[in-house]
Design a protein around this motif. Structure first.
Motif, PDB file in Angstrom:
ATOM      1  N   SER A  22       0.714  -1.274   0.050  1.00 64.32           N
ATOM      2  CA  SER A  22       0.076  -0.255  -0.066  1.00 64.32           C
ATOM      3  C   SER A  22       0.523   1.366  -0.139  1.00 64.32           C
ATOM      4  CB  SER A  22      -0.999  -0.027   1.128  1.00 64.32           C
ATOM      5  OG  SER A  22      -0.597   0.816   2.239  1.00 64.32           O
ATOM      6  N   GLN A  23      -0.074   2.220   0.071  1.00 60.39           N
ATOM      7  CA  GLN A  23       0.446   3.717   0.003  1.00 60.39           C
ATOM      8  C   GLN A  23       1.218   4.081   1.052  1.00 60.39           C
ATOM      9  OE1 GLN A  23       0.304   5.380  -2.714  1.00 60.39           O
ATOM     10  NE2 GLN A  23       0.038   7.463  -2.352  1.00 60.39           N
ATOM     11  N   GLY A  26       0.658   8.020   7.267  1.00 62.39           N
ATOM     12  CA  GLY A  26      -0.144   7.522   8.316  1.00 62.39           C
ATOM     13  C   GLY A  26       0.246   6.910   9.091  1.00 62.39           C
ATOM     14  N   HIS A 137      -3.679  -0.672   4.874  1.00 67.77           N
ATOM     15  CA  HIS A 137      -3.642  -0.519   3.473  1.00 67.77           C
ATOM     16  C   HIS A 137      -4.778  -0.762   2.919  1.00 67.77           C
ATOM     17  CE1 HIS A 137       1.167  -0.882   3.459  1.00 67.77           C
ATOM     18  NE2 HIS A 137       0.697   0.511   4.015  1.00 67.77           N
ATOM     19  N   GLN A 140      -6.830   2.360   2.921  1.00 70.85           N
ATOM     20  CA  GLN A 140      -6.238   3.283   1.955  1.00 70.85           C
ATOM     21  C   GLN A 140      -6.585   3.286   0.530  1.00 70.85           C
ATOM     22  OE1 GLN A 140      -2.083   3.780   2.737  1.00 70.85           O
ATOM     23  NE2 GLN A 140      -2.214   4.061   4.909  1.00 70.85           N
ATOM     24  N   GLU A 143      -9.943   4.270  -0.353  1.00 71.55           N
ATOM     25  CA  GLU A 143     -10.165   5.597  -0.451  1.00 71.55           C
ATOM     26  C   GLU A 143      -9.644   5.883  -1.801  1.00 71.55           C
ATOM     27  OE1 GLU A 143     -12.262   7.188   1.486  1.00 71.55           O
ATOM     28  OE2 GLU A 143     -11.969   6.228   3.561  1.00 71.55           O
ATOM     29  N   GLN A 144      -8.678   5.413  -2.103  1.00 67.68           N
ATOM     30  CA  GLN A 144      -7.846   5.688  -3.429  1.00 67.68           C
ATOM     31  C   GLN A 144      -8.702   5.862  -4.585  1.00 67.68           C
ATOM     32  OE1 GLN A 144      -4.215   3.464  -3.385  1.00 67.68           O
ATOM     33  NE2 GLN A 144      -3.414   5.353  -2.190  1.00 67.68           N
ATOM     34  N   GLN A 186       3.005   0.746  -1.138  1.00 67.32           N
ATOM     35  CA  GLN A 186       2.424   0.125  -0.312  1.00 67.32           C
ATOM     36  C   GLN A 186       3.117  -1.170   0.032  1.00 67.32           C
ATOM     37  OE1 GLN A 186      -1.654   0.019  -1.703  1.00 67.32           O
ATOM     38  NE2 GLN A 186      -2.295   1.425   0.329  1.00 67.32           N
TER      39      GLN A 186
END
Lengths: 392, 201
Positions: A22-23, A26, A137, A140, A143-144, A186
């Motif tokens: 994941s990104q 956070g 992740h 996230q 959300e992306q 990520q």
């Protein structure tokens, strides 16, 4: 209405988000975290709670208590104070994979266990999956993509899940997950966290890159140099969602070298002690895939990890006996013979030799080998057939 | 042109409707199941019409409660170098194992395990209890297997067959493990015992 729709959307995303990585950015999830059901994250968790309820009763689960305790204990040592938030399920599926759902449900597949040479390598993969969980992740990623066209694809999966389709077939679910898996950033972040968790738990971090080197060897097995280059360019579904394996192995090795030295756990012997009872079954599942060149790579790695172990030579014999191409009978005979040099009481190796002789019409030699097999494995499940060959 | 297409579609539908999906096989009836094999039905069965059998290579499929509940498959003439069953999914067929003259019975058991795993895309197929059994008046073999399907249904199977005159001849009974397998297991064994050489379907 809003809740139902969100629930569906979350389900799609969740299906996609059991995969690996994941990104960045956070903070890490708090120990004991549980989202409220009316949140997006709560929707994701709810879908996976239901998937977990199915998984508990799946016939694919490997339920041996000792083995489950062993793997769960590794996960707990890595997860530290998050231990209570995770549940590990061993799944009998002959492919390299482990995955962590956003609710803390982790699957470890038998194909991964077959490929690990030691406990530290298994810890590396589990640590990586915990990394995804700690950084949320999955959430996230959802959300992306929630405002992009990918949501439509997720919605399709969610509808299937609602009908029991995707979620009724958990390996299928993970395959779908890999199609929509996390970003490479990520994945790298989870790799970094995995290494950190390994070191904190006392494991040798160098083993994280070793497992990837094994996968590269396996992927390239039996290919020409040109085919290997093509393979690198057109990576399969599993690799497509991940950083290039060679890059990944190199990055992991570099990161591992940065940790202070000292005595670290590799755990070849204790891993073998736990996995041995299930290795025959896992190898039979692997053999059924008929990816013989790849299987031979796995076997070679077993030989390196445990040089005095007769089983890898027996498995090599099984590969050649099953492939039965050209001079494979001779190769199989040699491999069984090597297994018997290491352990003259290896009953299954005698069985393999008996089958090879019988195929070739050497009935006397076949009978001699089969007699040894029956002496060593009196409760063999094929005893009646083998006895008919021996004339007993 | 449009009328002609419509007419063709209607004719196609009518011809499909005329096809029988099942043909009754009554207890005591002797029926050819493929080439050179005839069996006598024990209990009442239904033979599934060829076009509804699905996978290739199956010479006859019988069922009592519908193919999704129980299937009795007959393979009467598997030749050297051929897979005994093929999927409708061509990709699956690219690397199916083949039967070869000179295989031992343990080899045949592994052939069945691997073929079922690939054709049915089953994650688990485990065969057990390989033993000698006369089939078609020749020395043959029998074994059971457990199979978890891709939808995670637990099924059980019984295989009885023989390798004779350069051919593999075999029957496979398959049903859900709970309740249904045992329901017709003895009947299937009796049908296997009735198998005789001769006849063509």
């Amino acid at each position: 209405m809003d809740f139902t729709r969100r629930h569906l959307l979350c389900g799609c995303a969740a299906t996609a988000l059991t995969g690996c990585v994941s990104q960045g950015g956070g903070s890490r999830i708090q120990a004991g975290h549980a989202p409220t059901l009316d949140s997006v994250e709560g929707g994701l968790w709810d879908i996976f709670n239901r998937a977990e309820a199915d998984l508990k009763f799946s016939p694919l689960r490997m339920t041996d208590e000792e083995l489950n305790r062993y793997v769960s204990d590794i996960a707990c040592r890595l997860a530290g104070r998050h231990c209570a938030d995770m549940r590990v399920y061993l799944v009998r599926t002959p492919f390299f994979n482990a995955n962590m759902a956003p609710n803390g449900m982790m699957q470890v597949w038998s194909g991964l266990m077959l490929r690990c040479q030691n406990e530290a390598q298994l810890a590396a993969v589990i640590g990586h999956e915990i990394g995804h969980y700690l950084k949320r992740h999955s959430l996230q990623r959802f959300e992306q993509i929630r405002d992009s066209s990918t949501v439509a694809a997720f919605l399709g999966i969610a509808i299937a899940a609602a009908g029991g389709g995707a979620l009724a077939n958990l390996p299928g679910l993970v395959a779908l997950a890999n199609i929509f898996a996390f970003s490479r950033e990520q994945e790298r972040e989870a790799d970094g966290i995995g290494l950190e968790l390994m070191v904190n738990a006392g494991y040798d971090p160098v083993q994280a890159s070793e497992i990837w080197r094994g996968l590269i060897e396996e992927r390239d097995a039996g290919l020409t140099a040109e085919e290997k280059r093509d393979q690198e360019r057109q990576r399969d579904v599993f690799f497509a969602s991940h950083p290039a394996p060679a890059d990944r192995a190199q990055a992991l090795a570099l990161q591992a070298a940065a940790f202070p030295g000292g005595k670290r756990i590799v755990g070849e012997d204790r891993y073998l002690a736990q996995a041995r009872a299930f290795r025959d079954m896992m190898m039979q599942d692997e053999l059924r895939l008929q990816q013989y060149s790849r299987t031979l790579v796995i076997i070679e790695r077993m030989k390196v990890a445990n040089p005095g172990d007769a089983d890898p030579f027996y498995y090599e014999g099984e590969v050649y006996r099953s492939r039965n191409d050209g001079i494979d009978s001779g190769r199989a005979m040699n491999a069984y013979g090597r297994a018997l040099e290491l352990d003259e009481l290896h009953g299954p190796a005698w069985r393999g030799i008996g089958i090879l002789h019988r195929r070739a019409g050497r009935q006397d030699k076949a009978a001699e080998a089969f007699r040894r097999y029956l002496e060593l494995v009196p409760g063999a499940e094929d005893r009646l057939m083998i006895q008919s060959y021996v004339g007993a | 042109m449009r009328v002609r297409n419509l007419l063709a579609s209607v004719l196609l539908l009518l011809s499909l409707a005329a096809c029988e999906t099942y043909t009754a096989v009554s207890a005591g009836q002797s029926v050819p199941v493929g080439e050179g094999v005839t069996v006598t039905a024990v209990g009442d069965w239904a033979a599934v019409s060829k076009q509804f059998v699905g996978n290739e290579g199956i010479d006859a499929m019988w069922t009592v409660d519908g193919p999704s509940i129980n299937q009795l498959l007959f393979f009467s003439r598997v030749e050297n170098g051929e897979p005994f069953m093929k999927s409708l999914n061509k990709k699956v067929n690219e690397d199916l194992p083949t039967w070869r003259v000179g295989m031992t019975e343990p080899d045949v058991m592994e052939l069945v395990e691997t073929t079922l795993a690939k054709v049915y895309e089953a994650p688990i197929v485990t065969a057990t209890n390989l033993r000698p059994q006369v089939f078609l008046s020749s020395p043959g073999f029998a074994f059971e297997f457990d199979m978890v399907t891709k939808t995670q249904l637990e099924t059980k199977g019984l295989v009885i067959g023989t390798q004779q005159n350069g051919l593999l001849r075999m029957m496979i009974y398959l049903a859900p493990k709970m309740h249904y397998f045992a329901l017709h297991e003895d009947t299937v064994r009796a049908i296997a015992a009735s198998a005789r050489a001769g006849g063509s379907s």
